[in-house]
Design a protein around this motif. Sequence first.
Motif, PDB file in Angstrom:
ATOM      1  N   PRO A   8       0.816  -1.220   0.000  1.00 25.02           N
ATOM      2  CA  PRO A   8       0.000   0.000   0.000  1.00 25.02           C
ATOM      3  C   PRO A   8       0.852   1.275   0.000  1.00 25.02           C
ATOM      4  O   PRO A   8       0.406   2.318  -0.472  1.00 25.02           O
ATOM      5  CB  PRO A   8      -0.820  -0.111   1.295  1.00 25.02           C
ATOM      6  CG  PRO A   8      -0.103  -1.080   2.163  1.00 25.02           C
ATOM      7  CD  PRO A   8       0.652  -1.998   1.243  1.00 25.02           C
ATOM      8  N   MET A   9       2.084   1.171   0.484  1.00 27.49           N
ATOM      9  CA  MET A   9       2.957   2.346   0.491  1.00 27.49           C
ATOM     10  C   MET A   9       3.299   2.769  -0.942  1.00 27.49           C
ATOM     11  O   MET A   9       3.641   3.914  -1.196  1.00 27.49           O
ATOM     12  CB  MET A   9       4.266   2.055   1.252  1.00 27.49           C
ATOM     13  CG  MET A   9       4.091   1.719   2.710  1.00 27.49           C
ATOM     14  SD  MET A   9       3.437   3.081   3.689  1.00 27.49           S
ATOM     15  CE  MET A   9       4.877   4.093   3.886  1.00 27.49           C
ATOM     16  N   LYS A  10       3.198   1.804  -1.858  1.00 21.40           N
ATOM     17  CA  LYS A  10       3.469   2.126  -3.270  1.00 21.40           C
ATOM     18  C   LYS A  10       2.159   2.329  -4.033  1.00 21.40           C
ATOM     19  O   LYS A  10       2.163   2.436  -5.264  1.00 21.40           O
ATOM     20  CB  LYS A  10       4.273   0.988  -3.920  1.00 21.40           C
ATOM     21  CG  LYS A  10       5.660   0.814  -3.340  1.00 21.40           C
ATOM     22  CD  LYS A  10       6.397  -0.261  -4.153  1.00 21.40           C
ATOM     23  CE  LYS A  10       7.734  -0.580  -3.513  1.00 21.40           C
ATOM     24  NZ  LYS A  10       8.101  -1.986  -3.682  1.00 21.40           N
ATOM     25  N   GLY A  11       1.056   2.298  -3.315  1.00 27.48           N
ATOM     26  CA  GLY A  11      -0.243   2.497  -3.955  1.00 27.48           C
ATOM     27  C   GLY A  11      -0.700   1.284  -4.757  1.00 27.48           C
ATOM     28  O   GLY A  11      -1.606   1.379  -5.586  1.00 27.48           O
ATOM     29  N   GLU A  12      -0.083   0.122  -4.527  1.00 28.11           N
ATOM     30  CA  GLU A  12      -0.465  -1.077  -5.297  1.00 28.11           C
ATOM     31  C   GLU A  12      -1.808  -1.612  -4.807  1.00 28.11           C
ATOM     32  O   GLU A  12      -2.030  -1.719  -3.594  1.00 28.11           O
ATOM     33  CB  GLU A  12       0.616  -2.160  -5.150  1.00 28.11           C
ATOM     34  CG  GLU A  12       1.917  -1.756  -5.829  1.00 28.11           C
ATOM     35  CD  GLU A  12       3.113  -2.650  -5.484  1.00 28.11           C
ATOM     36  OE1 GLU A  12       4.156  -2.461  -6.116  1.00 28.11           O
ATOM     37  OE2 GLU A  12       3.009  -3.499  -4.577  1.00 28.11           O
ATOM     38  N   MET A  13      -2.666  -1.947  -5.749  1.00 24.20           N
ATOM     39  CA  MET A  13      -4.026  -2.380  -5.376  1.00 24.20           C
ATOM     40  C   MET A  13      -4.316  -3.774  -5.906  1.00 24.20           C
ATOM     41  O   MET A  13      -4.063  -4.060  -7.078  1.00 24.20           O
ATOM     42  CB  MET A  13      -5.050  -1.391  -5.934  1.00 24.20           C
ATOM     43  CG  MET A  13      -6.481  -1.762  -5.618  1.00 24.20           C
ATOM     44  SD  MET A  13      -7.580  -0.343  -5.657  1.00 24.20           S
ATOM     45  CE  MET A  13      -7.752  -0.094  -7.392  1.00 24.20           C
ATOM     46  N   LEU A  14      -4.844  -4.627  -5.029  1.00 22.63           N
ATOM     47  CA  LEU A  14      -5.231  -5.973  -5.448  1.00 22.63           C
ATOM     48  C   LEU A  14      -6.527  -5.913  -6.260  1.00 22.63           C
ATOM     49  O   LEU A  14      -7.536  -5.382  -5.798  1.00 22.63           O
ATOM     50  CB  LEU A  14      -5.450  -6.875  -4.221  1.00 22.63           C
ATOM     51  CG  LEU A  14      -6.077  -8.242  -4.506  1.00 22.63           C
ATOM     52  CD1 LEU A  14      -5.155  -9.126  -5.337  1.00 22.63           C
ATOM     53  CD2 LEU A  14      -6.449  -8.950  -3.200  1.00 22.63           C
ATOM     54  N   VAL A 223      -7.433  -2.808  -1.740  1.00 27.43           N
ATOM     55  CA  VAL A 223      -8.150  -3.770  -2.596  1.00 27.43           C
ATOM     56  C   VAL A 223      -9.216  -3.044  -3.411  1.00 27.43           C
ATOM     57  O   VAL A 223      -9.868  -2.125  -2.898  1.00 27.43           O
ATOM     58  CB  VAL A 223      -8.835  -4.859  -1.719  1.00 27.43           C
ATOM     59  CG1 VAL A 223      -9.516  -5.907  -2.584  1.00 27.43           C
ATOM     60  CG2 VAL A 223      -7.828  -5.530  -0.793  1.00 27.43           C
ATOM     61  N   ASP A 224      -9.397  -3.464  -4.648  1.00 26.49           N
ATOM     62  CA  ASP A 224     -10.506  -2.953  -5.450  1.00 26.49           C
ATOM     63  C   ASP A 224     -11.810  -3.448  -4.806  1.00 26.49           C
ATOM     64  O   ASP A 224     -12.153  -4.629  -4.901  1.00 26.49           O
ATOM     65  CB  ASP A 224     -10.380  -3.474  -6.888  1.00 26.49           C
ATOM     66  CG  ASP A 224     -11.505  -2.952  -7.784  1.00 26.49           C
ATOM     67  OD1 ASP A 224     -12.568  -2.563  -7.260  1.00 26.49           O
ATOM     68  OD2 ASP A 224     -11.321  -2.942  -9.011  1.00 26.49           O
ATOM     69  N   GLY A 225     -12.493  -2.550  -4.168  1.00 27.46           N
ATOM     70  CA  GLY A 225     -13.676  -2.921  -3.391  1.00 27.46           C
ATOM     71  C   GLY A 225     -14.900  -3.243  -4.236  1.00 27.46           C
ATOM     72  O   GLY A 225     -15.925  -3.665  -3.693  1.00 27.46           O
ATOM     73  N   ASN A 226     -14.822  -3.023  -5.544  1.00 26.09           N
ATOM     74  CA  ASN A 226     -15.953  -3.382  -6.400  1.00 26.09           C
ATOM     75  C   ASN A 226     -15.731  -4.728  -7.072  1.00 26.09           C
ATOM     76  O   ASN A 226     -16.476  -5.113  -7.976  1.00 26.09           O
ATOM     77  CB  ASN A 226     -16.193  -2.287  -7.448  1.00 26.09           C
ATOM     78  CG  ASN A 226     -16.834  -1.069  -6.814  1.00 26.09           C
ATOM     79  OD1 ASN A 226     -16.893  -0.964  -5.583  1.00 26.09           O
ATOM     80  ND2 ASN A 226     -17.308  -0.152  -7.617  1.00 26.09           N
ATOM     81  N   ASP A 227     -14.699  -5.411  -6.595  1.00 27.86           N
ATOM     82  CA  ASP A 227     -14.319  -6.716  -7.143  1.00 27.86           C
ATOM     83  C   ASP A 227     -14.524  -7.749  -6.031  1.00 27.86           C
ATOM     84  O   ASP A 227     -13.729  -7.855  -5.106  1.00 27.86           O
ATOM     85  CB  ASP A 227     -12.851  -6.626  -7.576  1.00 27.86           C
ATOM     86  CG  ASP A 227     -12.268  -7.964  -7.986  1.00 27.86           C
ATOM     87  OD1 ASP A 227     -12.952  -8.997  -7.870  1.00 27.86           O
ATOM     88  OD2 ASP A 227     -11.099  -7.956  -8.418  1.00 27.86           O
ATOM     89  N   ILE A 228     -15.608  -8.500  -6.152  1.00 31.68           N
ATOM     90  CA  ILE A 228     -15.952  -9.460  -5.095  1.00 31.68           C
ATOM     91  C   ILE A 228     -14.848 -10.501  -4.914  1.00 31.68           C
ATOM     92  O   ILE A 228     -14.557 -10.929  -3.789  1.00 31.68           O
ATOM     93  CB  ILE A 228     -17.335 -10.118  -5.384  1.00 31.68           C
ATOM     94  CG1 ILE A 228     -17.729 -11.153  -4.325  1.00 31.68           C
ATOM     95  CG2 ILE A 228     -17.393 -10.791  -6.737  1.00 31.68           C
ATOM     96  CD1 ILE A 228     -18.118 -10.592  -3.016  1.00 31.68           C
ATOM     97  N   LEU A 229     -14.201 -10.912  -6.006  1.00 29.21           N
ATOM     98  CA  LEU A 229     -13.169 -11.953  -5.895  1.00 29.21           C
ATOM     99  C   LEU A 229     -11.949 -11.421  -5.137  1.00 29.21           C
ATOM    100  O   LEU A 229     -11.359 -12.136  -4.310  1.00 29.21           O
ATOM    101  CB  LEU A 229     -12.768 -12.454  -7.288  1.00 29.21           C
ATOM    102  CG  LEU A 229     -13.909 -13.060  -8.120  1.00 29.21           C
ATOM    103  CD1 LEU A 229     -13.396 -13.506  -9.484  1.00 29.21           C
ATOM    104  CD2 LEU A 229     -14.552 -14.240  -7.392  1.00 29.21           C
ATOM    105  N   ALA A 230     -11.589 -10.178  -5.389  1.00 33.85           N
ATOM    106  CA  ALA A 230     -10.437  -9.585  -4.694  1.00 33.85           C
ATOM    107  C   ALA A 230     -10.759  -9.364  -3.220  1.00 33.85           C
ATOM    108  O   ALA A 230      -9.922  -9.629  -2.338  1.00 33.85           O
ATOM    109  CB  ALA A 230     -10.053  -8.261  -5.357  1.00 33.85           C
TER     110      ALA A 230
END
Length: 351
Positions: A8-14, A223-230
């Motif tokens: 998250p420090m690099k802004g990376e999102m699952l 995490v992409d919160g609109n992605d149920i799988l993530a």
Amino acid sequence: MLTDDFDPMKGEMLRVMDEEGNVDARLVPKLSDEVLLKAYRHMLLTRLADDKAVKLQRQGRLGAYPPSKGQEASQLGPAMALKEGDWLVWAFREMGALLWKGAPLRTLYLYWMGNELGNVYPDGVRVTPSVVPVGSQIPHAVGIAYASKLRGEKDVTLAYFGDGATSEGEFHEGLNFAGVFRTPNVFVCQNNQFAISTRRAKQSASATLAQKAVAYGFPGILVDGNDILAMYAAAKEAVDRARKGKGPTLIESYTYRLSDHTTSDDWRKYRSKEEVAEWERKDPLKRFKTYLLSKGILKDEEVMVKELADIVEKAAAEAEATPAPSRSDVFAHTYAEMPPYLKGQLGGGGK
Ligand SMILES: Cc1ncc(C[n+]2csc(CCOP(=O)(O)OP(=O)(O)O)c2C)c(N)n1
């Protein structure tokens, strides 16, 4: 570990599934077709039940209501990672999560109708009461988890809160304690971009909210919160970690509230139609549906919609037909045994 791979420090999102329903095969969590279909059905139920609550309020049949439209995946993914004995601690916008955990829809409607019976969940449904003072449920969640740990039990406590709650003292106190005592907690911050009309950028100078976990000494993941799988994948890993005694995790669910803050709000006063339309294209139901159709898991949702609409109508009718409890009921459900000072207050004027 996903928390190692997405910093998250690099802004990376699952993200497992993109807005067109294409998935990254390396990241897809193991869920049977049956569970995937059940998850979609549940998201649809939440959407319909939510819409009904707003309509009931507009007709003067329900007091006030905070819509969850757009946040169905954000709520359901974490709830799906819980076992029956785990605790779910919520704020006020998490109808979908509660329904999955076993709270009856009728009960949730009763709550928003101002009926005390809306605070009474069936035995064994480990859900705490709604908490409106922003962030104040976080120390409760940590206390419940700490108690599980002291008793040597394996239950996990998952708490939901919003981006606004991260500005409250209770957020800091709760997460700090959880980090020090390695409590079995999962913290789900639903960053729906707003605390009423206050934008996320005005809430915190941190680039992400997930990175706040670093300061408390435990993993955080965006995490992409609109992605149920993530959302499920991140929560499953966090729940497993907590259950193994390896301490808490903070999940920032990056999502968007598509409707008003509550039925007393009007989103048009503080955001543009274009902005909302942009997020409607990212609707968590649409993208999951596209994925399920492409896999042949979902064939035709018409029958499902009809069935769910009936369930919603029945729950609303049952809630409306439930007699208002007596005034003394406000004393009835807080303690297993009523303390003397409450008995005194109840006195003769209860009924
Ligand atoms: C301590 C406290 N301050 C202010 C309020 C009024 N209030 C109710 S909801 C809300 C915004 C909460 O935003 P967030 O935590 O992001 O959750 P969301 O409503 O977006 O789900 C505010 C300020 C409150 N209920 N409690």
